[in-house]
Enzyme design. Structure first.
Site, PDB file in Angstrom:
ATOM      1  N   GLU A 164     -41.080  52.444  19.070  1.00 15.08           N
ATOM      2  CA  GLU A 164     -40.110  52.306  20.088  1.00 15.08           C
ATOM      3  C   GLU A 164     -39.454  53.408  20.608  1.00 15.08           C
ATOM      4  O   GLU A 164     -39.130  53.580  21.730  1.00 15.08           O
ATOM      5  CB  GLU A 164     -38.663  51.350  19.293  1.00 15.08           C
ATOM      6  CG  GLU A 164     -39.510  49.910  19.082  1.00 15.08           C
ATOM      7  CD  GLU A 164     -39.749  49.136  19.998  1.00 15.08           C
ATOM      8  OE1 GLU A 164     -39.651  49.536  21.407  1.00 15.08           O
ATOM      9  OE2 GLU A 164     -40.222  47.849  19.851  1.00 15.08           O
ATOM     10  N   ASP A 297     -50.560  43.502  21.442  1.00 14.94           N
ATOM     11  CA  ASP A 297     -50.668  43.373  23.000  1.00 14.94           C
ATOM     12  C   ASP A 297     -51.166  44.885  23.468  1.00 14.94           C
ATOM     13  O   ASP A 297     -52.113  44.878  24.355  1.00 14.94           O
ATOM     14  CB  ASP A 297     -49.466  42.792  23.666  1.00 14.94           C
ATOM     15  CG  ASP A 297     -47.951  43.613  22.953  1.00 14.94           C
ATOM     16  OD1 ASP A 297     -48.392  44.305  22.013  1.00 14.94           O
ATOM     17  OD2 ASP A 297     -46.997  43.042  23.381  1.00 14.94           O
ATOM     18  N   GLU A 432     -43.014  41.718  31.631  1.00 19.92           N
ATOM     19  CA  GLU A 432     -44.270  41.621  31.756  1.00 19.92           C
ATOM     20  C   GLU A 432     -44.725  41.003  33.073  1.00 19.92           C
ATOM     21  O   GLU A 432     -45.676  41.350  33.714  1.00 19.92           O
ATOM     22  CB  GLU A 432     -44.770  40.987  30.563  1.00 19.92           C
ATOM     23  CG  GLU A 432     -44.810  41.720  29.091  1.00 19.92           C
ATOM     24  CD  GLU A 432     -43.386  41.886  28.586  1.00 19.92           C
ATOM     25  OE1 GLU A 432     -42.679  40.858  29.181  1.00 19.92           O
ATOM     26  OE2 GLU A 432     -43.311  42.856  27.912  1.00 19.92           O
ATOM     27  N   THR A 521     -46.210  51.701  28.360  1.00 25.08           N
ATOM     28  CA  THR A 521     -45.931  50.364  28.042  1.00 25.08           C
ATOM     29  C   THR A 521     -44.433  50.263  28.236  1.00 25.08           C
ATOM     30  O   THR A 521     -44.231  48.968  28.314  1.00 25.08           O
ATOM     31  CB  THR A 521     -46.578  49.881  26.828  1.00 25.08           C
ATOM     32  OG1 THR A 521     -46.501  48.613  26.696  1.00 25.08           O
ATOM     33  CG2 THR A 521     -45.817  50.439  25.648  1.00 25.08           C
TER      34      THR A 521
END
Ligand code: DMJ
Length: 534
Positions: A164, A297, A432, A521
């Site tokens: 993170e 993912d 997303e 991401t």
């Protein structure tokens, strides 16, 4: 120097010029007519014929000219200008809440007008830096920059999650450095990068999930020595870029080693990976569960993006990505009974589960990016189908917002395609779907993707906007009367969701061109490396 001309002189000169040009015009017309009369009949017919031909050609080609005209970017003050302004307004509204009630803290709690702390590193502020820059919010950016320079310190006795903090903080600082050229951001990036390095000191070289950035000690979560697969394989873009910028190979070496280990590890199913990996043995654990959702993912996303970042020079990354897409098609792809929507389910010890996390909606964008980079056309076909499904996950809900997890209906009845379990109906303002809409619009220019994104923004404004400032996660996307505000604005709403919406509506295709940048991401753009001289 000449003295300035007098005003009456200028007026006189102008009227004089006017009458002279009028007389000239009359004279010219008369002499043209004389010349025309001097021509033979044959010459005149020839000229008239040519003029008629020109007129006919003009009429014939008019539709294609007008088509082209219609296809051109709309004039200023068009729909997209209004939409861009609406995104800016949403950002300012979110920022107002953050500034008033959570300044310098990790996350805004907009309903209780307070804040939440995760790492205590101003997460929302750092995550939002490049978004402010891209949206042209100069004043807000200046203030935030000052906070980073004077208040953001990583010399803190605090445990942070490696993944993170890499994608949000390191990624955010690196991209802001690239956009602005401001060295201060690079210095901060080096500082946090170095402090995260102890995570890689494990028996297997698979990193621990947590690091104390003040003490330089890393550790796994209290209950296990496993790390999450997506986490250990989705820090590579950032660490590799840090090595390139600092000319210090250590960052790149540790993350490349993780990819090498995972590449040759047994236990995959046709390229699909389990969700956990052990930091002592370096082996997959909890085998038999395969998903493109939470915990796996971005492994798939980063295979492709690292290959692109490095100038397509690392064949193992490409091979793993291509095999995985085939694995997805073989094991996880199904269509719903009612409307034949294509979706990605999960495999649980050989049993298919028709459940899809909203997180999986990154996949249409990633598949389209691959196809744009020369991968098979059927990747694009699948991207288009999955995009439709992600869109349906929004429009089939009463609030127009997607649930966190959707259950798809395999029965050929005429019921609904999407069901939602009571515990899964929340919406965390995730990016997303709008992320994929951005990629698909860039590659197809089909305006429907912009319209879908616009509808999502409207729904965010209707059901998640808190009047005093900020946006909130909600508990139930099926209840428009009481969606159940959860009192939390995740940092990715500013870092990703609003950024992708802005890029989706922008007519400027060179704004962060997908041939020059690769988005991490957390939506932080990093440069694609220039190819080495041959
Ligand atoms: C973000 O932190 C990143 O996009 C990550 O890859 C997945 N989860 C959130 C957004 O949903």
């Amino acid at each position: 120097m000449y003295p300035p001309p007098r005003k009456d002189f200028i007026a006189l000169t102008l009227s004089d010029q006017h009458s002279r040009s009028y007389n000239n015009g009359k004279h010219r017309r008369q002499s043209c007519w004389r010349k025309w009369k001097q021509l033979s009949r044959l010459q005149r017919s020839l000229i008239l014929f040519l003029l008629a031909l020109l007129l006919i050609c003009g009429l014939l080609f008019y539709p294609s000219f007008s088509e082209q005209w219609r296809g051109r970017p709309p004039a200023p003050h068009s729909l997209s200008v209004d939409r861009l302004e609406t995104v800016r307004e949403a950002f300012r509204h979110a920022w107002k809440g953050y500034k008033e009630f959570a300044w310098g803290h990790d996350e805004l709690k907009p309903v209780s007008k307070s804040y939440g702390e995760w790492f205590g590193l101003g997460l929302t502020l750092v995550d939002a830096l490049d978004t402010m820059w891209i949206l042209g919010l100069t004043e807000e950016f200046k203030e935030a920059r000052k906070w980073v320079e004077t208040e953001l310190s990583f010399s803190k006795n605090v445990d942070v999650n490696l993944f993170e903090s890499t994608i949000r903080i390191l990624g955010g600082l690196l991209s802001t450095y690239h956009l602005t050229g401001d060295e201060m951001f690079l210095e901060k990036a080096k500082d946090i990068g170095l402090r995260l390095m102890p995570a890689f000191k494990t028996p297997s070289k698979i990193p621990f999930s947590d690091v104390n950035i003040g003490k330089g000690i890393a550790h796994p979560p209290r209950w296990t020595s496993d790390s999450t697969l997506a986490e250990v394989t989705s820090v590579q873009l950032e660490f590799r870029e840090l090595s390139r910028l600092t000319q210090d190979p250590r960052y790149q070496e540790v993350v490349n080693e993780v990819m090498r280990l995972v590449h040759k590890l047994p236990g995959k199913r046709d390229g699909l990976v389990p969700m956990f990996i052990n930091t002592n043995s370096g082996q997959f654990t909890h085998k038999g569960v395969f998903t493109l959702g939470a915990r796996a993912d971005s492994y798939y996303e980063y295979l492709l993006k690292q290959w692109i970042q490095g100038g397509k020079t690392e064949p193992d990354l490409l091979e793993d990505y291509l095999v995985a897409v085939e694995g997805v098609k073989k094991h996880l792809l199904r269509t719903t009974g009612p409307s034949k929507l294509t979706f990605i389910g999960e495999l649980n010890h050989n049993r298919f589960n028709p459940k899809m996390d909203h997180l999986v909606c990154f996949l249409p964008g990633t598949l389209a990016l691959g196809a744009h980079n020369g991968l098979p056309d059927d990747h694009m076909d699948l991207a288009l189908q999955l995009m439709e499904t992600c869109h349906q996950m929004y429009v089939q809900m009463e609030t127009g917002l997607s649930p966190e997890i959707a259950q798809f209906n395999l029965q050929p009845s005429d019921g609904r395609d999407v069901h939602v379990k009571p515990a899964d109906g929340h919406n965390l303002l995730r990016p997303e779907t709008v992320e994929s809409l951005f990629y698909l619009y860039r590659f197809t220019k089909d305006a429907k993707y912009r319209d879908w994104g616009w509808d999502i923004l409207q729904s965010f404004n209707k059901y998640t906007r808190v009047p005093s400032g900020g946006y909130t996660s909600i508990s139930n996307v099926r209840d428009p009367v009481n969606p159940g505000p959860r009192d939390k604005m995740e940092s990715f709403f500013l870092g990703e969701t609003l950024k992708y919406l802005y890029l989706l509506f922008s007519d400027d295709m060179e704004l962060l061109s997908l041939d020059q940048y690769v988005f991490n991401t957390e939506a932080h753009p990093l440069p694609i490396w220039p190819s080495p001289p041959i």
